[in-house]
Design a protein around this motif. Structure first.
Motif, PDB file in Angstrom:
ATOM      1  N   THR A  10      45.421  43.929  48.295  1.00 25.03           N
ATOM      2  CA  THR A  10      44.456  43.942  47.183  1.00 25.03           C
ATOM      3  C   THR A  10      43.789  42.584  47.034  1.00 25.03           C
ATOM      4  OG1 THR A  10      45.738  45.626  46.028  1.00 25.03           O
ATOM      5  CG2 THR A  10      44.166  44.373  44.704  1.00 25.03           C
ATOM      6  N   VAL A  11      44.576  41.518  47.085  1.00 22.83           N
ATOM      7  CA  VAL A  11      44.027  40.170  46.962  1.00 22.83           C
ATOM      8  C   VAL A  11      43.045  39.897  48.098  1.00 22.83           C
ATOM      9  CG1 VAL A  11      44.583  37.696  47.057  1.00 22.83           C
ATOM     10  CG2 VAL A  11      45.993  39.243  45.674  1.00 22.83           C
ATOM     11  N   ARG A  12      43.433  40.231  49.314  1.00 27.17           N
ATOM     12  CA  ARG A  12      42.538  39.981  50.464  1.00 27.17           C
ATOM     13  C   ARG A  12      41.230  40.747  50.357  1.00 27.17           C
ATOM     14  NH1 ARG A  12      47.321  39.856  54.831  1.00 27.17           N
ATOM     15  NH2 ARG A  12      47.738  37.630  54.683  1.00 27.17           N
ATOM     16  N   VAL A  13      41.312  41.998  49.950  1.00 29.94           N
ATOM     17  CA  VAL A  13      40.100  42.816  49.804  1.00 29.94           C
ATOM     18  C   VAL A  13      39.190  42.213  48.737  1.00 29.94           C
ATOM     19  CG1 VAL A  13      39.235  45.059  49.004  1.00 29.94           C
ATOM     20  CG2 VAL A  13      41.105  44.958  50.665  1.00 29.94           C
ATOM     21  N   GLN A  14      39.756  41.868  47.591  1.00 32.75           N
ATOM     22  CA  GLN A  14      38.943  41.322  46.500  1.00 32.75           C
ATOM     23  C   GLN A  14      38.355  39.960  46.877  1.00 32.75           C
ATOM     24  OE1 GLN A  14      38.807  44.502  45.041  1.00 32.75           O
ATOM     25  NE2 GLN A  14      38.106  43.112  43.458  1.00 32.75           N
ATOM     26  N   LEU A  15      39.123  39.128  47.560  1.00 33.60           N
ATOM     27  CA  LEU A  15      38.593  37.834  47.989  1.00 33.60           C
ATOM     28  C   LEU A  15      37.431  38.026  48.965  1.00 33.60           C
ATOM     29  CD1 LEU A  15      41.851  35.712  48.495  1.00 33.60           C
ATOM     30  CD2 LEU A  15      40.154  35.496  46.659  1.00 33.60           C
ATOM     31  N   ALA A  16      37.581  38.964  49.895  1.00 30.86           N
ATOM     32  CA  ALA A  16      36.506  39.233  50.858  1.00 30.86           C
ATOM     33  C   ALA A  16      35.246  39.722  50.152  1.00 30.86           C
ATOM     34  CB  ALA A  16      36.972  40.254  51.890  1.00 30.86           C
ATOM     35  N   LYS A  17      35.418  40.600  49.157  1.00 33.16           N
ATOM     36  CA  LYS A  17      34.260  41.105  48.412  1.00 33.16           C
ATOM     37  C   LYS A  17      33.513  39.975  47.719  1.00 33.16           C
ATOM     38  CE  LYS A  17      35.847  45.771  47.236  1.00 33.16           C
ATOM     39  NZ  LYS A  17      36.260  46.647  46.121  1.00 33.16           N
ATOM     40  N   GLN A  18      34.254  38.963  47.288  1.00 38.99           N
ATOM     41  CA  GLN A  18      33.653  37.844  46.551  1.00 38.99           C
ATOM     42  C   GLN A  18      33.337  36.645  47.439  1.00 38.99           C
ATOM     43  OE1 GLN A  18      36.028  36.823  43.114  1.00 38.99           O
ATOM     44  NE2 GLN A  18      36.473  38.963  42.703  1.00 38.99           N
ATOM     45  N   ASN A  19      33.630  36.793  48.744  1.00 35.28           N
ATOM     46  CA  ASN A  19      33.412  35.682  49.673  1.00 35.28           C
ATOM     47  C   ASN A  19      34.107  34.415  49.165  1.00 35.28           C
ATOM     48  OD1 ASN A  19      32.461  34.663  52.097  1.00 35.28           O
ATOM     49  ND2 ASN A  19      30.582  33.886  51.174  1.00 35.28           N
ATOM     50  N   GLN A  24      40.488  28.765  46.888  1.00 40.04           N
ATOM     51  CA  GLN A  24      39.644  28.812  45.701  1.00 40.04           C
ATOM     52  C   GLN A  24      40.320  29.605  44.583  1.00 40.04           C
ATOM     53  OE1 GLN A  24      36.243  30.414  47.809  1.00 40.04           O
ATOM     54  NE2 GLN A  24      35.055  28.561  47.406  1.00 40.04           N
ATOM     55  N   LEU A  25      40.911  30.749  44.938  1.00 41.02           N
ATOM     56  CA  LEU A  25      41.601  31.555  43.927  1.00 41.02           C
ATOM     57  C   LEU A  25      42.781  30.784  43.355  1.00 41.02           C
ATOM     58  CD1 LEU A  25      42.068  34.134  42.318  1.00 41.02           C
ATOM     59  CD2 LEU A  25      43.346  35.034  44.283  1.00 41.02           C
ATOM     60  N   ALA A  26      43.565  30.162  44.212  1.00 36.68           N
ATOM     61  CA  ALA A  26      44.720  29.386  43.748  1.00 36.68           C
ATOM     62  C   ALA A  26      44.278  28.327  42.742  1.00 36.68           C
ATOM     63  CB  ALA A  26      45.432  28.734  44.931  1.00 36.68           C
ATOM     64  N   GLU A  27      43.229  27.610  43.075  1.00 38.14           N
ATOM     65  CA  GLU A  27      42.735  26.568  42.175  1.00 38.14           C
ATOM     66  C   GLU A  27      42.215  27.157  40.872  1.00 38.14           C
ATOM     67  OE1 GLU A  27      40.061  24.497  44.813  1.00 38.14           O
ATOM     68  OE2 GLU A  27      41.710  23.332  45.694  1.00 38.14           O
ATOM     69  N   GLU A  28      41.561  28.315  40.940  1.00 44.26           N
ATOM     70  CA  GLU A  28      41.058  28.978  39.729  1.00 44.26           C
ATOM     71  C   GLU A  28      42.169  29.348  38.764  1.00 44.26           C
ATOM     72  OE1 GLU A  28      37.978  32.141  39.571  1.00 44.26           O
ATOM     73  OE2 GLU A  28      37.797  31.716  41.714  1.00 44.26           O
ATOM     74  N   ILE A  29      43.313  29.728  39.320  1.00 38.37           N
ATOM     75  CA  ILE A  29      44.414  30.159  38.448  1.00 38.37           C
ATOM     76  C   ILE A  29      45.408  29.026  38.182  1.00 38.37           C
ATOM     77  CG2 ILE A  29      44.169  32.572  39.112  1.00 38.37           C
ATOM     78  CD1 ILE A  29      46.729  32.266  40.817  1.00 38.37           C
ATOM     79  N   GLY A  30      45.058  27.813  38.609  1.00 36.90           N
ATOM     80  CA  GLY A  30      45.892  26.649  38.338  1.00 36.90           C
ATOM     81  C   GLY A  30      47.166  26.596  39.157  1.00 36.90           C
ATOM     82  N   MET A  54      45.581  36.216  37.914  1.00 40.19           N
ATOM     83  CA  MET A  54      44.644  36.551  38.992  1.00 40.19           C
ATOM     84  C   MET A  54      43.665  37.662  38.644  1.00 40.19           C
ATOM     85  SD  MET A  54      46.710  36.516  42.606  1.00 40.19           S
ATOM     86  CE  MET A  54      47.227  38.190  42.334  1.00 40.19           C
ATOM     87  N   ALA A  55      43.989  38.480  37.666  1.00 38.32           N
ATOM     88  CA  ALA A  55      43.198  39.687  37.404  1.00 38.32           C
ATOM     89  C   ALA A  55      41.700  39.392  37.262  1.00 38.32           C
ATOM     90  CB  ALA A  55      43.730  40.414  36.178  1.00 38.32           C
ATOM     91  N   ARG A  56      41.332  38.582  36.327  1.00 35.23           N
ATOM     92  CA  ARG A  56      39.893  38.322  36.096  1.00 35.23           C
ATOM     93  C   ARG A  56      39.218  37.611  37.276  1.00 35.23           C
ATOM     94  NH1 ARG A  56      37.739  39.819  31.216  1.00 35.23           N
ATOM     95  NH2 ARG A  56      39.300  40.363  29.664  1.00 35.23           N
ATOM     96  N   PRO A  57      39.829  36.563  37.829  1.00 36.79           N
ATOM     97  CA  PRO A  57      39.184  35.935  38.992  1.00 36.79           C
ATOM     98  C   PRO A  57      38.994  36.881  40.180  1.00 36.79           C
ATOM     99  CG  PRO A  57      40.831  34.459  38.082  1.00 36.79           C
ATOM    100  CD  PRO A  57      40.979  35.772  37.370  1.00 36.79           C
ATOM    101  N   LEU A  58      39.834  37.922  40.257  1.00 38.41           N
ATOM    102  CA  LEU A  58      39.679  38.896  41.342  1.00 38.41           C
ATOM    103  C   LEU A  58      38.666  39.989  41.004  1.00 38.41           C
ATOM    104  CD1 LEU A  58      43.321  39.385  42.657  1.00 38.41           C
ATOM    105  CD2 LEU A  58      41.428  38.217  43.789  1.00 38.41           C
ATOM    106  N   GLY A  59      38.113  39.935  39.797  1.00 39.96           N
ATOM    107  CA  GLY A  59      37.075  40.896  39.435  1.00 39.96           C
ATOM    108  C   GLY A  59      37.547  42.077  38.610  1.00 39.96           C
ATOM    109  N   PHE A  60      38.774  42.027  38.109  1.00 40.73           N
ATOM    110  CA  PHE A  60      39.272  43.099  37.246  1.00 40.73           C
ATOM    111  C   PHE A  60      39.039  42.711  35.792  1.00 40.73           C
ATOM    112  CE2 PHE A  60      41.665  43.435  41.192  1.00 40.73           C
ATOM    113  CZ  PHE A  60      41.501  44.776  41.494  1.00 40.73           C
ATOM    114  N   HIS A  61      38.762  43.716  34.944  1.00 42.34           N
ATOM    115  CA  HIS A  61      38.481  43.444  33.534  1.00 42.34           C
ATOM    116  C   HIS A  61      39.710  42.915  32.810  1.00 42.34           C
ATOM    117  CE1 HIS A  61      34.495  45.131  33.780  1.00 42.34           C
ATOM    118  NE2 HIS A  61      35.000  46.149  34.452  1.00 42.34           N
TER     119      HIS A  61
END
Length: 78
Positions: A10-19, A24-30, A54-61
């Motif tokens: 799920t993480v890989r798919v969402q990261l790919a969708k957001q390029n 970057q995700l790790a830094e976003e979530i501290g 991770m939910a919001r940075p991955l694009g989930f509400h």
């Protein structure tokens, strides 16, 4: 596919969708990128706290939307 593999997919798919990168995700979530990488390769266990962050940075509400995706039978069976 076990629960950790489902999260990683799920993480890989969402990261790919957001390029976006894992770093970057790790830094976003501290989170330290090395620690995040250990999660992605199965050397650390996922926690609800990390999934929640991770939910919001991955694009989930919300984290509830992420948990719903992770527990969807069709996704789990894929």
């Amino acid at each position: 596919m076990d629960s950790s593999e489902i999260v990683v997919t799920t993480v890989r798919v969402q990261l790919a969708k957001q390029n976006k990168t894992q770093k970057q995700l790790a830094e976003e979530i501290g989170m330290d990128p090395t620690s995040f990488s250990r999660l992605m390769v199965g050397k650390r266990d996922w926690t609800v706290k990390i999934l929640d962050k991770m939910a919001r940075p991955l694009g989930f509400h919300s984290s509830a939307a992420l948990f719903k995706i992770l527990s969807t039978p069709t996704f789990v069976a894929a």
